[in-house]
Design an enzyme around this catalytic site. Structure first.
Site, PDB file in Angstrom:
ATOM      1  N   ASP A  31      32.026 -35.688  -1.513  1.00  0.00           N
ATOM      2  CA  ASP A  31      32.720 -37.084  -2.048  1.00  0.00           C
ATOM      3  C   ASP A  31      33.898 -36.597  -2.808  1.00  0.00           C
ATOM      4  O   ASP A  31      34.114 -35.387  -3.308  1.00  0.00           O
ATOM      5  CB  ASP A  31      31.662 -37.807  -2.934  1.00  0.00           C
ATOM      6  CG  ASP A  31      30.596 -38.340  -2.022  1.00  0.00           C
ATOM      7  OD1 ASP A  31      31.013 -39.224  -1.192  1.00  0.00           O
ATOM      8  OD2 ASP A  31      29.246 -38.373  -2.348  1.00  0.00           O
ATOM      9  N   ASP A  37      36.002 -23.518   5.515  1.00  0.00           N
ATOM     10  CA  ASP A  37      34.799 -24.202   4.504  1.00  0.00           C
ATOM     11  C   ASP A  37      34.799 -23.139   3.163  1.00  0.00           C
ATOM     12  O   ASP A  37      34.587 -21.831   3.501  1.00  0.00           O
ATOM     13  CB  ASP A  37      33.579 -24.723   4.909  1.00  0.00           C
ATOM     14  CG  ASP A  37      32.803 -25.416   4.063  1.00  0.00           C
ATOM     15  OD1 ASP A  37      32.571 -24.931   2.731  1.00  0.00           O
ATOM     16  OD2 ASP A  37      32.120 -26.488   4.157  1.00  0.00           O
ATOM     17  N   ASP A  79      39.528 -21.199   0.856  1.00  0.00           N
ATOM     18  CA  ASP A  79      40.068 -22.533   0.090  1.00  0.00           C
ATOM     19  C   ASP A  79      40.759 -23.034   1.244  1.00  0.00           C
ATOM     20  O   ASP A  79      42.113 -22.640   1.700  1.00  0.00           O
ATOM     21  CB  ASP A  79      40.694 -22.206  -0.972  1.00  0.00           C
ATOM     22  CG  ASP A  79      41.400 -23.469  -1.660  1.00  0.00           C
ATOM     23  OD1 ASP A  79      41.667 -24.151  -1.042  1.00  0.00           O
ATOM     24  OD2 ASP A  79      41.685 -23.070  -2.964  1.00  0.00           O
ATOM     25  N   GLY A  80      40.447 -24.161   1.670  1.00  0.00           N
ATOM     26  CA  GLY A  80      41.134 -25.057   2.819  1.00  0.00           C
ATOM     27  C   GLY A  80      42.587 -25.439   2.436  1.00  0.00           C
ATOM     28  O   GLY A  80      43.380 -25.364   3.142  1.00  0.00           O
ATOM     29  N   ASP A  89      36.246 -32.848   6.197  1.00  0.00           N
ATOM     30  CA  ASP A  89      34.933 -33.213   5.947  1.00  0.00           C
ATOM     31  C   ASP A  89      34.392 -32.634   4.924  1.00  0.00           C
ATOM     32  O   ASP A  89      33.773 -31.640   5.226  1.00  0.00           O
ATOM     33  CB  ASP A  89      34.106 -32.539   7.358  1.00  0.00           C
ATOM     34  CG  ASP A  89      32.764 -33.113   7.558  1.00  0.00           C
ATOM     35  OD1 ASP A  89      32.313 -33.866   6.490  1.00  0.00           O
ATOM     36  OD2 ASP A  89      32.009 -32.424   8.116  1.00  0.00           O
ATOM     37  N   SER A  90      34.709 -33.446   3.922  1.00  0.00           N
ATOM     38  CA  SER A  90      34.332 -32.497   2.497  1.00  0.00           C
ATOM     39  C   SER A  90      33.288 -33.522   1.876  1.00  0.00           C
ATOM     40  O   SER A  90      32.714 -34.259   2.653  1.00  0.00           O
ATOM     41  CB  SER A  90      35.550 -32.974   1.508  1.00  0.00           C
ATOM     42  OG  SER A  90      35.717 -34.156   1.253  1.00  0.00           O
ATOM     43  N   GLN A 116      28.447 -24.391  -5.414  1.00  0.00           N
ATOM     44  CA  GLN A 116      27.333 -25.629  -5.575  1.00  0.00           C
ATOM     45  C   GLN A 116      26.080 -25.304  -5.633  1.00  0.00           C
ATOM     46  O   GLN A 116      25.646 -24.398  -5.061  1.00  0.00           O
ATOM     47  CB  GLN A 116      27.778 -26.815  -4.689  1.00  0.00           C
ATOM     48  CG  GLN A 116      28.151 -26.107  -3.209  1.00  0.00           C
ATOM     49  CD  GLN A 116      29.030 -27.098  -2.446  1.00  0.00           C
ATOM     50  OE1 GLN A 116      29.302 -28.021  -2.642  1.00  0.00           O
ATOM     51  NE2 GLN A 116      29.335 -26.435  -1.292  1.00  0.00           N
ATOM     52  N   HIS A 125      29.559 -37.562  12.430  1.00  0.00           N
ATOM     53  CA  HIS A 125      30.306 -36.541  13.182  1.00  0.00           C
ATOM     54  C   HIS A 125      31.009 -37.112  14.383  1.00  0.00           C
ATOM     55  O   HIS A 125      32.138 -36.451  14.619  1.00  0.00           O
ATOM     56  CB  HIS A 125      29.454 -35.292  13.322  1.00  0.00           C
ATOM     57  CG  HIS A 125      28.922 -34.483  12.096  1.00  0.00           C
ATOM     58  ND1 HIS A 125      27.576 -34.227  11.883  1.00  0.00           N
ATOM     59  CD2 HIS A 125      29.600 -34.103  11.125  1.00  0.00           C
ATOM     60  CE1 HIS A 125      27.424 -33.841  10.807  1.00  0.00           C
ATOM     61  NE2 HIS A 125      28.623 -33.734   9.967  1.00  0.00           N
TER      62      HIS A 125
HETATM   63  N1  AG3 Z   1      30.560 -34.981   4.311  1.00  0.00           N
HETATM   64  C1  AG3 Z   1      30.706 -35.991   3.781  1.00  0.00           C
HETATM   65  C2  AG3 Z   1      29.632 -36.546   2.680  1.00  0.00           C
HETATM   66  C3  AG3 Z   1      29.786 -37.729   1.973  1.00  0.00           C
HETATM   67  C4  AG3 Z   1      28.283 -37.795   1.229  1.00  0.00           C
HETATM   68  N2  AG3 Z   1      28.447 -38.930   0.522  1.00  0.00           N
HETATM   69  C5  AG3 Z   1      27.344 -39.287   0.005  1.00  0.00           C
HETATM   70  N3  AG3 Z   1      26.022 -39.528   0.325  1.00  0.00           N
HETATM   71  N4  AG3 Z   1      27.597 -40.546  -1.130  1.00  0.00           N
HETATM   72  C6  AG3 Z   1      29.576 -34.605   4.904  1.00  0.00           C
HETATM   73  C7  AG3 Z   1      29.340 -33.316   5.590  1.00  0.00           C
HETATM   74  C8  AG3 Z   1      28.749 -33.277   6.918  1.00  0.00           C
HETATM   75  N5  AG3 Z   1      29.444 -32.411   7.765  1.00  0.00           N
END
Ligand code: AG3
Length: 281
Positions: free
Chosen positions: A160, A108, A139-140, A157-158, A33, A64
């Site tokens: 979107d 992760d 890969d989780g 905790d991904s 990414q 968190h």
């Molecule tokens: N995990 C959720 C991110 C969601 C973001 N979405 C958005 N901004 N629309 C974040 C990882 C933090 N540990």
């Protein structure tokens, strides 16, 4: 990012958030990414992945803390916890506040996220050095498929629910989680926003019900995630996490007794959510 302004490319939101950029601390591409770390006068440092805000220094703890503490405080002695995604370490920082937890696997796929967090967000990544934590960059979904132990809690905790994160919301992935969970285990995952993503929130609930037998939903106000009324979906095998059974661990800034008992969606809203003929409250 141009003229000191960052406009978020949120995949599902009907509005776009724009942030003043004081400084771009770093910017690049990992194998998975695009990333940026910027500073903003109100939110402090911000981590952005593929154009979407993942965390800010100012409000990350709401997210968190809620991800970790609602499920963990509902069990007398959770010992084994798996976090999928969350390479920044924010969720792990909260998990390791629980002395009863003996093992944490943080899986992760992108090592770059962990590197960025260690360099620019020491207050977020600090839990990663706890001796109970194993940090794996792989890969989780594959990790869970091959995991031969049991976990009391699996957390996703991904990013979107698009692109490579999508698999983490599939029936098949949920099935692998189900196999790994103890009989009294819990699965918690982000589930977008009730204001903006009503059908997505419902879909995740339905998939969870199919796979685990039971699903539930709690929410928290997150300043920087589109829609703000942010959801956490819980999959379980009969005993959910509504009841808090232990005193709050030290160090939380938002999570507490009152937040735990008030964070679940009231029944009248939950039944509207689950009504297939609706696409809004
Ligand atoms: N995990 C959720 C991110 C969601 C973001 N979405 C958005 N901004 N629309 C974040 C990882 C933090 N540990």
């Amino acid at each position: 990012m141009s003229e000191g302004r960052f406009v978020e490319r949120d995949p599902y939101a009907p509005i776009q958030y724009g942030y003043q950029v004081d400084q771009v601390l770093c910017s690049g591409r990992s194998d998975f990414q695009e990333y940026q770390v910027i500073t903003n006068p109100f939110f402090g440092r911000i981590m952005i992945l593929d154009g979407v805000v993942q965390l800010t220094e100012r409000d990350e703890f709401f997210y968190h803390e809620m991800l970790a503490h609602v499920p963990l405080h509902s069990r007398p002695q959770p010992e084994n916890v798996i976090v999928i995604g969350g390479g920044d370490g924010g969720a792990v920082r909260e998990v390791v506040r629980h002395d009863c937890v003996k093992n944490v696997w943080l899986v992760d796929i992108d090592p770059e996220v962990t590197r960025l967090s260690k360099e620019y967000f020491p207050g977020v990544s600090c839990g990663l050095s706890d001796p109970r934590v194993r940090v794996l960059h792989e890969d989780g979904a594959a990790f869970l498929r091959n995991f031969d132990g049991r976990a009391d809690l699996v957390v996703v905790d991904s990013t979107d629910i698009v692109g490579m994160a999508k698999v983490l919301f599939s029936q098949q992935f949920f099935g692998d989680v189900n196999r790994v969970l103890t009989d009294d285990g819990l699965f918690v995952t982000l589930s977008e926003s009730l204001h903006f993503h009503f059908p997505i929130v419902r879909d995740v609930q339905n998939t969870m019900r199919d796979v685990f037998g039971h699903a539930d939903l709690y929410t928290a106000p997150i300043a920087t995630y589109g829609g703000n009324w942010w959801c956490f979906a819980v999959g379980h095998k009969g005993r959910g996490c509504r009841a808090k059974v232990r005193p709050t661990v030290a160090g939380t800034r938002y999570y507490c007794d009152e937040i735990h008992s008030g964070c679940f969606l009231p029944d009248f809203l939950y039944s509207r959510l689950m009504d297939p003929s609706r696409d809004r409250f």
